[in-house]
Write a protein that holds these residues in place. Structure first.
Motif, PDB file in Angstrom:
ATOM      1  N   ILE A 341       0.838  -1.211   0.000  1.00 34.32           N
ATOM      2  CA  ILE A 341       0.000   0.000   0.000  1.00 34.32           C
ATOM      3  C   ILE A 341       0.863   1.248   0.000  1.00 34.32           C
ATOM      4  O   ILE A 341       0.613   2.201  -0.740  1.00 34.32           O
ATOM      5  N   TRP A 342       1.892   1.250   0.817  1.00 33.99           N
ATOM      6  CA  TRP A 342       2.775   2.421   0.911  1.00 33.99           C
ATOM      7  C   TRP A 342       3.433   2.702  -0.425  1.00 33.99           C
ATOM      8  O   TRP A 342       3.446   3.829  -0.910  1.00 33.99           O
ATOM      9  N   LYS A 343       3.960   1.655  -1.059  1.00 33.83           N
ATOM     10  CA  LYS A 343       4.643   1.839  -2.347  1.00 33.83           C
ATOM     11  C   LYS A 343       3.653   2.129  -3.462  1.00 33.83           C
ATOM     12  O   LYS A 343       3.934   2.902  -4.368  1.00 33.83           O
ATOM     13  N   LEU A 344       2.461   1.495  -3.394  1.00 34.76           N
ATOM     14  CA  LEU A 344       1.464   1.693  -4.443  1.00 34.76           C
ATOM     15  C   LEU A 344       1.015   3.142  -4.512  1.00 34.76           C
ATOM     16  O   LEU A 344       0.827   3.712  -5.581  1.00 34.76           O
ATOM     17  N   LYS A 345       0.843   3.762  -3.354  1.00 34.05           N
ATOM     18  CA  LYS A 345       0.386   5.148  -3.321  1.00 34.05           C
ATOM     19  C   LYS A 345       1.526   6.143  -3.483  1.00 34.05           C
ATOM     20  O   LYS A 345       1.301   7.347  -3.491  1.00 34.05           O
ATOM     21  N   GLY A 346       2.749   5.647  -3.584  1.00 27.17           N
ATOM     22  CA  GLY A 346       3.874   6.526  -3.842  1.00 27.17           C
ATOM     23  C   GLY A 346       4.467   7.163  -2.610  1.00 27.17           C
ATOM     24  O   GLY A 346       5.297   8.050  -2.711  1.00 27.17           O
ATOM     25  N   PHE A 347       4.037   6.739  -1.434  1.00 29.45           N
ATOM     26  CA  PHE A 347       4.635   7.280  -0.221  1.00 29.45           C
ATOM     27  C   PHE A 347       6.101   6.865  -0.130  1.00 29.45           C
ATOM     28  O   PHE A 347       6.495   5.828  -0.639  1.00 29.45           O
ATOM     29  N   GLY A 348       6.877   7.675   0.542  1.00 28.46           N
ATOM     30  CA  GLY A 348       8.266   7.313   0.767  1.00 28.46           C
ATOM     31  C   GLY A 348       9.185   7.638  -0.390  1.00 28.46           C
ATOM     32  O   GLY A 348      10.370   7.373  -0.338  1.00 28.46           O
ATOM     33  N   THR A 349       8.666   8.198  -1.474  1.00 23.67           N
ATOM     34  CA  THR A 349       9.539   8.564  -2.585  1.00 23.67           C
ATOM     35  C   THR A 349      10.286   9.839  -2.236  1.00 23.67           C
ATOM     36  O   THR A 349       9.945  10.550  -1.305  1.00 23.67           O
ATOM     37  N   ASN A 350      11.322  10.121  -3.019  1.00 28.58           N
ATOM     38  CA  ASN A 350      12.098  11.321  -2.753  1.00 28.58           C
ATOM     39  C   ASN A 350      12.487  11.960  -4.074  1.00 28.58           C
ATOM     40  O   ASN A 350      12.090  11.511  -5.145  1.00 28.58           O
ATOM     41  N   ASP A 351      13.247  13.018  -3.992  1.00 30.12           N
ATOM     42  CA  ASP A 351      13.633  13.745  -5.205  1.00 30.12           C
ATOM     43  C   ASP A 351      14.882  13.180  -5.858  1.00 30.12           C
ATOM     44  O   ASP A 351      15.413  13.777  -6.788  1.00 30.12           O
ATOM     45  N   GLY A 352      15.356  12.062  -5.363  1.00 31.09           N
ATOM     46  CA  GLY A 352      16.554  11.451  -5.926  1.00 31.09           C
ATOM     47  C   GLY A 352      16.228  10.558  -7.104  1.00 31.09           C
ATOM     48  O   GLY A 352      15.497  10.942  -8.012  1.00 31.09           O
ATOM     49  N   PRO A 353      16.727   9.327  -7.097  1.00 26.57           N
ATOM     50  CA  PRO A 353      16.514   8.423  -8.213  1.00 26.57           C
ATOM     51  C   PRO A 353      15.034   8.138  -8.425  1.00 26.57           C
ATOM     52  O   PRO A 353      14.230   8.235  -7.491  1.00 26.57           O
ATOM     53  N   PRO A 354      14.633   7.820  -9.644  1.00 25.15           N
ATOM     54  CA  PRO A 354      13.239   7.467  -9.904  1.00 25.15           C
ATOM     55  C   PRO A 354      12.789   6.312  -9.030  1.00 25.15           C
ATOM     56  O   PRO A 354      13.593   5.495  -8.589  1.00 25.15           O
ATOM     57  N   LYS A 355      11.476   6.227  -8.810  1.00 26.42           N
ATOM     58  CA  LYS A 355      10.939   5.230  -7.900  1.00 26.42           C
ATOM     59  C   LYS A 355      11.322   3.812  -8.304  1.00 26.42           C
ATOM     60  O   LYS A 355      11.594   2.971  -7.462  1.00 26.42           O
ATOM     61  N   GLU A 356      11.361   3.546  -9.623  1.00 28.67           N
ATOM     62  CA  GLU A 356      11.649   2.181 -10.054  1.00 28.67           C
ATOM     63  C   GLU A 356      13.084   1.760  -9.741  1.00 28.67           C
ATOM     64  O   GLU A 356      13.406   0.575  -9.788  1.00 28.67           O
ATOM     65  N   LYS A 357      13.943   2.706  -9.411  1.00 26.00           N
ATOM     66  CA  LYS A 357      15.325   2.368  -9.089  1.00 26.00           C
ATOM     67  C   LYS A 357      15.527   2.122  -7.597  1.00 26.00           C
ATOM     68  O   LYS A 357      16.598   1.753  -7.174  1.00 26.00           O
ATOM     69  N   ARG A 358      14.494   2.365  -6.809  1.00 23.13           N
ATOM     70  CA  ARG A 358      14.636   2.130  -5.372  1.00 23.13           C
ATOM     71  C   ARG A 358      14.713   0.640  -5.104  1.00 23.13           C
ATOM     72  O   ARG A 358      13.937  -0.146  -5.630  1.00 23.13           O
ATOM     73  N   VAL A 359      15.645   0.255  -4.271  1.00 19.64           N
ATOM     74  CA  VAL A 359      15.880  -1.166  -4.030  1.00 19.64           C
ATOM     75  C   VAL A 359      15.141  -1.583  -2.758  1.00 19.64           C
ATOM     76  O   VAL A 359      15.714  -1.638  -1.691  1.00 19.64           O
ATOM     77  N   LEU A 360      13.834  -1.844  -2.894  1.00 16.38           N
ATOM     78  CA  LEU A 360      13.044  -2.269  -1.753  1.00 16.38           C
ATOM     79  C   LEU A 360      12.814  -3.777  -1.769  1.00 16.38           C
ATOM     80  O   LEU A 360      12.786  -4.414  -0.737  1.00 16.38           O
ATOM     81  N   ILE A 361      12.642  -4.359  -2.932  1.00 15.58           N
ATOM     82  CA  ILE A 361      12.484  -5.803  -3.044  1.00 15.58           C
ATOM     83  C   ILE A 361      13.454  -6.288  -4.111  1.00 15.58           C
ATOM     84  O   ILE A 361      13.055  -6.699  -5.201  1.00 15.58           O
ATOM     85  N   PRO A 362      14.763  -6.216  -3.851  1.00 15.38           N
ATOM     86  CA  PRO A 362      15.763  -6.589  -4.841  1.00 15.38           C
ATOM     87  C   PRO A 362      15.827  -8.091  -5.041  1.00 15.38           C
ATOM     88  O   PRO A 362      15.313  -8.860  -4.235  1.00 15.38           O
ATOM     89  N   GLN A 363      16.477  -8.519  -6.105  1.00 16.14           N
ATOM     90  CA  GLN A 363      16.537  -9.929  -6.452  1.00 16.14           C
ATOM     91  C   GLN A 363      17.845 -10.599  -6.041  1.00 16.14           C
ATOM     92  O   GLN A 363      17.902 -11.811  -5.924  1.00 16.14           O
TER      93      GLN A 363
END
Length: 375
Positions: A341-363
């Protein structure tokens, strides 16, 4: 300079395998020396005194009379029962054959050195491992002579090997379960699907249980009684686990269900430790030590994990989570920022790298299970 600049400098300095090896050796030695210095200055530590007493009287480690003797000798007050399983004696016995002060210095030096070495493999940047030994949880574990530095090393290493070397991971995690079983209460949930690791952990437990019989099979009959005694007196002790806030079913059941959800939603080191805090009846500040390198890494990599994780890391590192309800608030916030829910609504994003580059569920396995971004 930004965090990215500092990480770039660290990456340049550690570009070669030789440089990384020498750095790991230096950090390990720094940890060992720091542990020895603390032990020499303090001479003794309440928890280790109990360990040493049990190990030096390995025939009767659960006898309260021997603990009372050491309490009077070391001027310790309060309840200090030895409630560890007989398998822990396999690790303690050598220290019980040495003078107490010498044993404490060696125990602390080896524990802190091993933990520092482990952190050089799981933290990014590697040099941040120099700081982890001075975190509140680690400092408390050092001063008290606790076993949680060893536990942290086993758990972090075990999850690091979870995919590439599942059998080794099982051996490490099974060994951890034989030292502090309550630490691994969420392992069946967190390790669901990793059946080779689970099998290796069970086999390791069986081998260590069999080996512990050398001290006397009667210890396995005495240990449950000591655990029950500890459960009676633990209500008078300081605890940080949310399950300890109120001694009532209306509180413990929903908190336990929240812990099960947290472990299922976060099948990694964070899920194992934080889920455990909601189930176990007893956890102290030093039991959080396995989370310290993860929280520090979030702080050093806030451009990758986001300000939400970095702020939670800073809250953890501040040492304010010393009360059950404070810890519960932290766990709820942590569950929220790691939820879809937090990621879906875009919470926690910042002005740095684009959201898709954030490593929250890395492989990458090391990142995925120990949650170390940017490895």
């Amino acid at each position: 300079m930004s965090l990215s600049d500092w990480r770039a400098i660290a990456a340049t300095l550690l570009a070669s395998p030789r440089a990384r090896l020498l750095t790991r050796i230096a950090i390990t030695l720094a940890g060992m020396i720091s542990g020895a210095v603390v032990a020499i200055n303090h001479h003794t530590a309440a928890d280790f005194d109990v360990f040493w007493t049990a190990a030096s009287h390995w025939q009767t480690p659960y006898d309260h009379a021997i603990i009372e003797v050491i309490k009077k000798k070391m001027h310790i007050t309060g309840y200090w029962p030895y409630a560890y399983p007989p398998t822990f004696m396999l690790f303690l016995w050598p220290f019980g054959q040495l003078p107490m002060e010498t044993a404490y210095a060696i125990w602390t030096s080896l524990s802190l050195g091993l933990f520092a070495l482990t952190c050089t493999f799981v933290m990014r940047p590697m040099l941040a491992a120099l700081l982890v030994v001075w975190t509140p949880a680690a400092s408390f574990a050092i001063v008290s002579g606790q076993s949680t530095l060893l536990m942290g090393s086993l758990i972090l290493s075990g999850f690091s090997f979870l995919e590439k070397r599942p059998l080794l991971a099982g051996v490490l995690l099974g060994t951890a379960a034989c030292i502090k079983p309550q630490f691994m209460v969420m392992a069946p949930i967190v390790l669901w699907g990793h059946w080779r690791t689970v099998g290796a952990a069970i086999a390791t437990g069986v081998v260590l249980i069999a080996a512990s019989m050398v001290f006397g099979p009667e210890h396995w009959l005495q240990w449950p009684k000591e655990v029950m005694f500890f459960n009676k007196i633990m209500v008078t002790t300081h605890r940080v686990n949310p399950s300890a806030a109120f001694n009532a079913l209306w509180w413990s059941i929903p908190i336990a269900l929240f812990g099960i959800y947290f472990a299922w939603a976060n099948r990694d080191v964070v899920g194992l430790i934080c889920g455990m805090l909601c189930i176990t009846p007893y956890a102290h500040d030093y039991d959080l030590v396995a989370l310290a390198p993860i929280m520090l890494t979030w702080m050093f990599n806030r451009d990758k994990v986001g300000w939400d994780h970095a702020i939670l890391g800073a809250v953890f590192m501040s040492g304010v989570l010393s009360k059950p309800l404070y810890m519960l608030g932290f766990l709820v916030a942590l569950a929220l920022v790691r939820s879809p829910i937090w990621k879906l609504k875009g919470f926690g994003t910042n002005d740095g790298p684009p959201k898709e580059k954030r490593v929250l569920i890395p492989q990458h396995p090391l990142i995925r299970y120990v949650i170390v971004p940017g490895a």
